[in-house]
Design an enzyme around this catalytic site. Structure first.
Site, PDB file in Angstrom:
ATOM      1  N   LYS A 255       0.829  -1.214   0.000  1.00 49.59           N
ATOM      2  CA  LYS A 255       0.000   0.000   0.000  1.00 49.59           C
ATOM      3  C   LYS A 255       0.864   1.266   0.000  1.00 49.59           C
ATOM      4  CE  LYS A 255      -2.273  -1.001   3.769  1.00 49.59           C
ATOM      5  NZ  LYS A 255      -1.627  -2.320   4.008  1.00 49.59           N
ATOM      6  N   THR A 256       1.803   1.327   0.941  1.00 51.38           N
ATOM      7  CA  THR A 256       2.627   2.535   1.061  1.00 51.38           C
ATOM      8  C   THR A 256       3.603   2.640  -0.106  1.00 51.38           C
ATOM      9  OG1 THR A 256       2.441   2.458   3.462  1.00 51.38           O
ATOM     10  CG2 THR A 256       4.257   3.753   2.560  1.00 51.38           C
ATOM     11  N   ASP A 270      -2.574   4.761   4.006  1.00 47.15           N
ATOM     12  CA  ASP A 270      -3.087   3.637   4.813  1.00 47.15           C
ATOM     13  C   ASP A 270      -4.568   3.641   5.167  1.00 47.15           C
ATOM     14  OD1 ASP A 270      -2.140   1.179   6.084  1.00 47.15           O
ATOM     15  OD2 ASP A 270      -2.683   2.130   7.966  1.00 47.15           O
TER      16      ASP A 270
HETATM   17  P1  ATP Z   1       1.308  -1.779   6.259  1.00 41.43           P
HETATM   18  O1  ATP Z   1      -0.182  -1.966   6.265  1.00 41.43           O
HETATM   19  O2  ATP Z   1       1.973  -2.600   7.317  1.00 41.43           O
HETATM   20  O3  ATP Z   1       1.708  -0.336   6.300  1.00 41.43           O
HETATM   21  P2  ATP Z   1       1.859  -1.838   3.377  1.00 41.43           P
HETATM   22  O4  ATP Z   1       0.772  -2.511   2.604  1.00 41.43           O
HETATM   23  O5  ATP Z   1       1.886  -0.369   3.346  1.00 41.43           O
HETATM   24  O6  ATP Z   1       1.871  -2.424   4.881  1.00 41.43           O
HETATM   25  P3  ATP Z   1       4.527  -1.646   2.375  1.00 41.43           P
HETATM   26  O7  ATP Z   1       5.042  -0.818   3.491  1.00 41.43           O
HETATM   27  O8  ATP Z   1       4.316  -0.945   1.080  1.00 41.43           O
HETATM   28  O9  ATP Z   1       3.218  -2.426   2.809  1.00 41.43           O
HETATM   29  O10 ATP Z   1       5.512  -2.877   2.220  1.00 41.43           O
HETATM   30  C1  ATP Z   1       5.742  -3.606   1.045  1.00 41.43           C
HETATM   31  C2  ATP Z   1       7.144  -4.183   1.142  1.00 41.43           C
HETATM   32  O11 ATP Z   1       7.370  -5.134   0.149  1.00 41.43           O
HETATM   33  C3  ATP Z   1       8.180  -3.085   0.973  1.00 41.43           C
HETATM   34  O12 ATP Z   1       9.251  -3.358   1.829  1.00 41.43           O
HETATM   35  C4  ATP Z   1       8.587  -3.256  -0.500  1.00 41.43           C
HETATM   36  O13 ATP Z   1       9.896  -2.817  -0.750  1.00 41.43           O
HETATM   37  C5  ATP Z   1       8.492  -4.762  -0.662  1.00 41.43           C
HETATM   38  N1  ATP Z   1       8.231  -5.225  -2.048  1.00 41.43           N
HETATM   39  C6  ATP Z   1       9.008  -6.088  -2.733  1.00 41.43           C
HETATM   40  N2  ATP Z   1       8.492  -6.342  -3.949  1.00 41.43           N
HETATM   41  C7  ATP Z   1       7.357  -5.635  -4.052  1.00 41.43           C
HETATM   42  C8  ATP Z   1       6.373  -5.480  -5.085  1.00 41.43           C
HETATM   43  N3  ATP Z   1       6.470  -6.130  -6.252  1.00 41.43           N
HETATM   44  N4  ATP Z   1       5.335  -4.647  -4.844  1.00 41.43           N
HETATM   45  C9  ATP Z   1       5.222  -4.019  -3.671  1.00 41.43           C
HETATM   46  N5  ATP Z   1       6.108  -4.122  -2.652  1.00 41.43           N
HETATM   47  C10 ATP Z   1       7.179  -4.923  -2.842  1.00 41.43           C
HETATM   48 MN    MN Z   2       1.745   1.080   4.861  1.00 39.83          MN
END
Ligand code: ATP
Ligand code: MN
Length: 532
Positions: A255-256, A270
């Site tokens: 997401k982020t 978020d």
């Molecule tokens: P949260 O709800 O805990 O904040 P989030 O959905 O925001 O989680 P992110 O913080 O964006 O998740 O984490 C995704 C992680 O996966 C990051 O560390 C990113 O570098 C890694 N990643 C590796 N490959 C990918 C991909 N193809 N797409 C998205 N993220 C990736």
């Molecule tokens: Mn996030």
């Protein structure tokens, strides 16, 4: 009650005029014997955090905080006061435990008695960028750095908005207080508890700052359905022609990462609401996972994390304050928290119109879901209620079997109401908007975790670009035989074999078995929603 700011004690740190106004604590039930600091901004908070030895600074002036025992949410220690008349409406589950009203009162009194003996930091902040659906929060905490975290995370009122600030919700934060579980009728010495009747959140026994943010998310999830607003665990951004995209997904699905895009203004990373007017952020900052963060791959988050006033949680730096994002020795869940205006491209009003695209992110560590699929509204509802992702289990050596997680509406730990409430709102807004829905697998391809590889960020970004500029619609499509999902045969910038999960596996029969196994897990999980 002491002077609010003890300017004498901390010369030059605390701005004049924060005064000795007792109304600064109105609604909190507190009468502290020590000084308390009201609505300090970044510089004095950082200064005090350093002087009080709460944190270190990075070489760029980012606040480096450690949270000790808890480096993630205490999912089992979450309580909602079972106040009269609300029990029926609350979705009780293991991540949402009922606390008898008397027990909640006892907990609140215990925390108040403790806070009255501490030096306190008070911050008045908003959740909800749309003034029509906003709540005013008064946070009281014992650490300058937690106060700064909240300032970075929530929406900062203007001076004028602070003059007659009356809180809708009070959050009492006692991270270093370890509760007497037995005496208070709790599961452990940690509690994240809220009463919707008293409009009070109490957090004790955990220093993990994410609890502050996520408890307010629960409050918004409680309140907004009553106002006809759909509260969502998703990120949101907006293109130059005003098209809004939402990115739903559980923790770690992107997401982020994926919403931080130099070409699209970030609305938020978020938590959002969807009202008849459109989408609005609940927050005023981001909380990015930064483990293994690379400058080249995630420039926006990198830059925002190398600035004075950013809060880095459980990130490791050397003696000179040089950050090492590859160091996961404190936790894999290292985080960076910064206000939205640390990004190059963001929406200052935290609002956008009606979404054109709804993207559901999943990080499928089984490696069977297609990197992108087009969803019918019915399929979108199925995936929204399922809330699937698969994690790779912990850090134990030799563990390679991924664990499937199903979390209703992509956020069951934060949903005080039953999933049906949110699903109905989703259905209503989806139908009215005609938004297109997509499933995007940011997890594994060419085999499960251990055999295959994670989707490259560059390929996922190319897929999103094609969705958002509409070019993906010109592709030919094929239906995958297991999930019945429609997959494009071509996307600019992505090799075709990456788009077809079965084709990317060395052993097609192994793919079929894995896909059927996952399908069975989906069906088993979905049974709870059938006939509901
Ligand atoms: P949260 O709800 O805990 O904040 P989030 O959905 O925001 O989680 P992110 O913080 O964006 O998740 O984490 C995704 C992680 O996966 C990051 O560390 C990113 O570098 C890694 N990643 C590796 N490959 C990918 C991909 N193809 N797409 C998205 N993220 C990736
Ligand atoms: Mn996030």
């Amino acid at each position: 009650m002491s002077a609010v700011t003890t300017i004498e004690a901390q010369p030059g740190i605390v701005p004049e005029g924060t005064g000795t106004d007792r109304t600064a604590l109105a609604g909190t039930g507190l009468s502290p014997v020590q000084p308390f600091y009201v609505n300090l901004r970044t510089a004095p908070l950082v200064t005090l955090a350093v002087r009080r030895d709460e944190i270190r600074l990075s070489e760029d002036g980012a606040v480096m905080a450690r949270t000790g025992e808890y480096t993630g949410r205490s999912a089992q220690d979450k309580y909602v006061a079972n106040d009269p008349d609300i029990g029926e409406e609350v979705w009780w589950h293991p991540g949402n435990n009922p606390l008898p009203p008397e027990a909640f009162d006892r907990l609140a009194e215990t925390v108040r008695a403790y806070l009255d003996q501490q030096v306190l930091f008070v911050e008045d902040l908003f959740a909800g960028a749309d003034p029509a659906h906003r709540i005013r929060i008064r946070l009281v905490t014992t650490n300058a750095w937690h106060a700064l975290f909240a300032r970075n995370m929530f929406i900062r009122p203007t001076e004028a908005e602070l003059t007659d600030f009356t809180p809708d919700y009070v959050l009492l934060h006692a991270p270093e207080l370890h509760l007497d579980a037995k005496a208070l009728g709790l599961r452990s010495s940690t509690a994240v508890a809220m009463s919707f009747t008293h409009r009070l959140v109490v957090i004790a026994g955990t220093e993990y700052a994410g609890e502050i943010k996520k408890s307010i998310f629960s409050v918004m999830n409680w309140r907004l359905p009553v106002e006809g607003v759909f509260p969502m665990h998703c990120s949101a951004n907006i293109g130059v022609d005003g098209d809004v995209a939402l990115f739903f997904g559980l923790s770690g699905t992107g997401k982020t990462t994926l919403s931080s895009d130099p070409e699209r203004a970030l609305i938020g990373d978020d938590e959002h609401g969807w009202s008849p007017k459109g989408v609005f952020n609940f927050e005023g900052g981001c909380y990015a996972k930064v483990i293994n963060l690379k400058k080249e791959a995630e420039r926006e988050i990198w830059d925002a994390s190398h600035r004075f006033g950013a809060v880095l949680e459980n990130v490791v730096a050397d003696a000179q304050g040089h950050i090492d994002f590859n160091d996961g020795s404190l936790t894999e869940n290292t985080r960076s928290c910064y206000p939205l205006d640390f990004l190059g491209n963001f929406r200052p009003d935290g609002q956008g119109g009606t979404p054109r695209n709804v993207i559901m992110l999943t990080a499928d560590a089984f490696g069977v879901l297609p990197p992108v699929a087009r969803l019918t509204p019915k399929e979108a509802m199925y995936h929204f209620l399922s809330g699937y992702t698969a994690r790779v289990a912990g850090t134990e050596k030799g563990v390679s079997e991924p664990q499937a997680t199903f979390s209703a509406c992509f956020g069951s730990p934060f949903l005080p109401r039953k999933p049906k409430v949110y699903a109905e709102l989703f259905g209503k807004y989806l139908t009215e908007s005609g938004a297109k829905c997509w499933l995007v697998n940011t997890g594994w391809i060419a085999g499960p975790y251990g055999t295959g590889r994670r989707m490259s960020l560059a390929h996922t970004r190319a897929i999103l670009r094609a969705i958002l500029n509409g070019e993906i619609n010109a592709s030919e499509w094929k239906v995958d035989p297991h999930f019945g999902l429609e997959m494009p045969l071509s996307v600019a910038g992505v090799p075709p074999e990456v788009l077809d999960p079965k084709a990317s596996w060395a052993d097609p029969a192994a793919y079929d078995r894995q896909a059927e196994a996952l399908l069975a897990r989906f069906a088993e999980n979905y049974r709870q929603f059938e006939g509901a």
